[in-house]
Scaffold this active site. Sequence first.
Site, PDB file in Angstrom:
ATOM      1  N   CYS A   1     -19.409  -6.698   4.264  1.00 13.67           N
ATOM      2  CA  CYS A   1     -18.474  -5.351   4.672  1.00 13.67           C
ATOM      3  C   CYS A   1     -17.313  -5.490   3.766  1.00 13.67           C
ATOM      4  CB  CYS A   1     -18.384  -5.668   6.288  1.00 13.67           C
ATOM      5  SG  CYS A   1     -17.335  -4.172   6.539  1.00 13.67           S
TER       6      CYS A   1
ATOM      7  N   CYS B   1       0.399   4.782   6.817  1.00 16.84           N
ATOM      8  CA  CYS B   1      -0.119   4.658   8.188  1.00 16.84           C
ATOM      9  C   CYS B   1       0.827   3.977   9.103  1.00 16.84           C
ATOM     10  CB  CYS B   1      -1.554   3.900   8.153  1.00 16.84           C
ATOM     11  SG  CYS B   1      -2.267   4.263   6.610  1.00 16.84           S
TER      12      CYS B   1
ATOM     13  N   CYS C   1       0.807  -1.322  -0.191  1.00 16.67           N
ATOM     14  CA  CYS C   1       0.074  -0.107   0.074  1.00 16.67           C
ATOM     15  C   CYS C   1       0.738   1.185   0.057  1.00 16.67           C
ATOM     16  CB  CYS C   1      -0.965   0.136   1.129  1.00 16.67           C
ATOM     17  SG  CYS C   1      -2.121   1.422   1.509  1.00 16.67           S
TER      18      CYS C   1
ATOM     19  N   CYS D   1     -19.230   1.433   9.617  1.00 24.49           N
ATOM     20  CA  CYS D   1     -18.452   0.964  10.327  1.00 24.49           C
ATOM     21  C   CYS D   1     -17.351   1.946  10.472  1.00 24.49           C
ATOM     22  CB  CYS D   1     -18.267  -0.453  10.038  1.00 24.49           C
ATOM     23  SG  CYS D   1     -16.905  -1.239  11.123  1.00 24.49           S
TER      24      CYS D   1
ATOM     25  N   CYS E   1       0.474   0.363  10.439  1.00 22.67           N
ATOM     26  CA  CYS E   1       0.186  -0.889   9.350  1.00 22.67           C
ATOM     27  C   CYS E   1       1.327  -1.523   8.863  1.00 22.67           C
ATOM     28  CB  CYS E   1      -0.922  -0.147   8.436  1.00 22.67           C
ATOM     29  SG  CYS E   1      -1.423  -1.323   7.238  1.00 22.67           S
TER      30      CYS E   1
ATOM     31  N   CYS F   1     -16.041  -9.420   5.991  1.00 22.25           N
ATOM     32  CA  CYS F   1     -15.629  -8.090   5.740  1.00 22.25           C
ATOM     33  C   CYS F   1     -14.249  -8.306   4.886  1.00 22.25           C
ATOM     34  CB  CYS F   1     -15.280  -7.652   7.015  1.00 22.25           C
ATOM     35  SG  CYS F   1     -14.805  -6.004   6.697  1.00 22.25           S
TER      36      CYS F   1
ATOM     37  N   ARG G   1     -17.556  -2.891  18.466  1.00 23.34           N
ATOM     38  CA  ARG G   1     -16.751  -3.908  18.474  1.00 23.34           C
ATOM     39  C   ARG G   1     -15.305  -3.988  19.146  1.00 23.34           C
ATOM     40  NH1 ARG G   1     -16.602  -4.212  12.656  1.00 23.34           N
ATOM     41  NH2 ARG G   1     -18.649  -5.398  13.080  1.00 23.34           N
TER      42      ARG G   1
HETATM   43  N1  SAM Z   1      -6.620   0.178   3.412  1.00 25.91           N
HETATM   44  C1  SAM Z   1      -8.033   0.308   3.937  1.00 25.91           C
HETATM   45  C2  SAM Z   1      -7.954   1.604   5.135  1.00 25.91           C
HETATM   46  O1  SAM Z   1      -7.067   2.012   5.529  1.00 25.91           O
HETATM   47  O2  SAM Z   1      -8.978   2.258   5.168  1.00 25.91           O
HETATM   48  C3  SAM Z   1      -8.458  -0.899   4.615  1.00 25.91           C
HETATM   49  C4  SAM Z   1      -7.546  -1.711   5.441  1.00 25.91           C
HETATM   50  S1  SAM Z   1      -6.784  -0.973   6.808  1.00 25.91           S
HETATM   51  C5  SAM Z   1      -5.683  -2.211   7.417  1.00 25.91           C
HETATM   52  C6  SAM Z   1      -8.335  -1.265   7.943  1.00 25.91           C
HETATM   53  C7  SAM Z   1      -7.908  -0.717   9.538  1.00 25.91           C
HETATM   54  O3  SAM Z   1      -7.276  -1.522  10.220  1.00 25.91           O
HETATM   55  C8  SAM Z   1      -7.185   0.644   9.759  1.00 25.91           C
HETATM   56  O4  SAM Z   1      -7.925   1.961   9.470  1.00 25.91           O
HETATM   57  C9  SAM Z   1      -6.835   0.344  11.114  1.00 25.91           C
HETATM   58  O5  SAM Z   1      -7.912   0.999  11.870  1.00 25.91           O
HETATM   59  C10 SAM Z   1      -6.833  -1.013  11.413  1.00 25.91           C
HETATM   60  N2  SAM Z   1      -5.473  -1.678  11.408  1.00 25.91           N
HETATM   61  C11 SAM Z   1      -4.367  -1.642  10.788  1.00 25.91           C
HETATM   62  N3  SAM Z   1      -3.304  -2.083  11.230  1.00 25.91           N
HETATM   63  C12 SAM Z   1      -3.344  -2.254  12.561  1.00 25.91           C
HETATM   64  C13 SAM Z   1      -2.796  -2.736  13.550  1.00 25.91           C
HETATM   65  N4  SAM Z   1      -1.262  -3.026  13.470  1.00 25.91           N
HETATM   66  N5  SAM Z   1      -3.261  -2.748  14.919  1.00 25.91           N
HETATM   67  C14 SAM Z   1      -4.385  -2.311  15.092  1.00 25.91           C
HETATM   68  N6  SAM Z   1      -5.234  -1.960  13.882  1.00 25.91           N
HETATM   69  C15 SAM Z   1      -4.928  -2.095  12.770  1.00 25.91           C
HETATM   70  C1  DTB Z   2     -10.921  -2.712  12.057  1.00 26.84           C
HETATM   71  O1  DTB Z   2     -11.377  -1.847  12.503  1.00 26.84           O
HETATM   72  N1  DTB Z   2     -10.157  -3.661  12.300  1.00 26.84           N
HETATM   73  C2  DTB Z   2     -10.028  -4.783  11.253  1.00 26.84           C
HETATM   74  C3  DTB Z   2     -11.091  -4.428  10.290  1.00 26.84           C
HETATM   75  N2  DTB Z   2     -11.662  -3.043  10.918  1.00 26.84           N
HETATM   76  C4  DTB Z   2     -10.676  -4.099   8.881  1.00 26.84           C
HETATM   77  C5  DTB Z   2      -8.528  -4.718  11.005  1.00 26.84           C
HETATM   78  C6  DTB Z   2      -7.566  -4.913  12.230  1.00 26.84           C
HETATM   79  C7  DTB Z   2      -6.290  -5.189  11.379  1.00 26.84           C
HETATM   80  C8  DTB Z   2      -5.194  -5.480  12.321  1.00 26.84           C
HETATM   81  C9  DTB Z   2      -3.904  -5.706  11.723  1.00 26.84           C
HETATM   82  C10 DTB Z   2      -3.974  -6.847  10.713  1.00 26.84           C
HETATM   83  O2  DTB Z   2      -3.868  -7.831  11.033  1.00 26.84           O
HETATM   84  O3  DTB Z   2      -3.204  -6.506   9.455  1.00 26.84           O
HETATM   85 FE1  SF4 Z   3      -2.591   1.178   3.381  1.00 27.34          FE
HETATM   86 FE2  SF4 Z   3      -2.724   0.020   6.025  1.00 27.34          FE
HETATM   87 FE3  SF4 Z   3      -3.076   2.585   5.491  1.00 27.34          FE
HETATM   88 FE4  SF4 Z   3      -4.761   0.993   4.843  1.00 27.34          FE
HETATM   89  S1  SF4 Z   3      -4.280   1.127   6.903  1.00 27.34           S
HETATM   90  S2  SF4 Z   3      -4.502   2.782   3.889  1.00 27.34           S
HETATM   91  S3  SF4 Z   3      -3.836  -0.857   4.191  1.00 27.34           S
HETATM   92  S4  SF4 Z   3      -1.087   1.450   4.888  1.00 27.34           S
END
Ligand code: SAM
Ligand code: DTB
Ligand code: SF4
Length: 332
Positions: free
Chosen positions: A130, A58, A54, A190, A61, A98, A262
Amino acid sequence: MSTIRHNWTIEEIRSIYHNPLLSLILDAAQVHKQNHTYGEVQISSLLSIKTGGCSEDCAYCPQAARYHTDVKVHALMKTEDVVTAAQNAKTGGASRFCMGAAWREVRDNRDFDRVLDMVKAVNALDMEVCCTLGMLTGEQASKLADAGLYAYNHNVDTSEEHYEQIITTRTYEDRLQTLSNVRQAGISVCSGGIIGMGESDDDRIGMLMTLANLPEHPESVPINVLVPVAGTPLADSKRVPFDELVRMIATARIMMPHSAVRLSAGRLELSIAEQAMCFMAGANSIFAGDKLLTTPNPEFNSDKQMFKILGLTPKAAFTDVPKKNIVQHEQA
Ligand code: SAM
Ligand code: DTB
Ligand code: SF4
């Protein structure tokens, strides 16, 4: 039924959030009982349909291309494999499925067309479908709604003030605009965030204020505890003490009485007793299945045992989304 408010002030929320923990839990449990079936928990299953690579930054992430994590990049999955995963999730008791993609935003291309097919196919299984695909235009949101999408996940993640410490490649306003596009398209919203990213109590309170003061409350509010992943800037973050999570859940429950709250990422580090406090404080939804998107989650059997011990019951799917679309499976 409790009154739904959209005019919360920071002082009011502070006074709820900082209540002695047991009083806070009791207040939240009362709100929960008035508005929901106590002990009923909605089970969602997550699948990463497009993983890693990506462009965003973030800081939490593991899927951001610029950090060196163990996540392997995977192109968009085939529709039939996604449907098989959804069927398995349904068999395991999930009522919501989802699909997550590591995209900054949706582009109008063949990948999006394939996601629309996935939505149609999962909707046909009588599950709440979702997606979480990044930013959406109004037109893209309408296409997803027409395909039968039930809910869209798009987290504000933290307070507006703390946001730029965590993400610089898009703005808080961008996030809110997508939420508004989703709402306009008639899709269930959500939206929640993450705790444990170096934010203050006021940042947590500010995030809840943003969510509760939206024109309509999100129907579901995920509260994630940061899963620190090696290679990301937040890899060495301190673990969030469980009482702070309970406090966050209870405050969300009191402010958004009708929403599903959640208990999302971070459950692997919580005992059954700690999770029980979260359910008492108003959490009524979880992600089940041994993987979230890329990080581990409790095993099916340990959650099954937890449901038995705590007397929790899984909530049935609520799908009144018309299945008017013909499902077209792609060939491999
Ligand atoms: N790329 C899209 C976005 O950012 O909206 C969808 C996928 S993104 C991985 C969805 C959500 O996962 C993020 O907004 C964040 O709240 C959660 N998330 C990602 N990495 C995480 C982590 N290491 N610990 C907890 N939540 C995480
Ligand atoms: C949300 O609030 N938590 C989920 C879902 N929406 C998409 C994602 C959590 C991701 C945790 C890190 C991972 O497994 O990559
Ligand atoms: Fe990309 Fe992760 Fe940010 Fe979603 S949360 S926009 S997957 S870097």
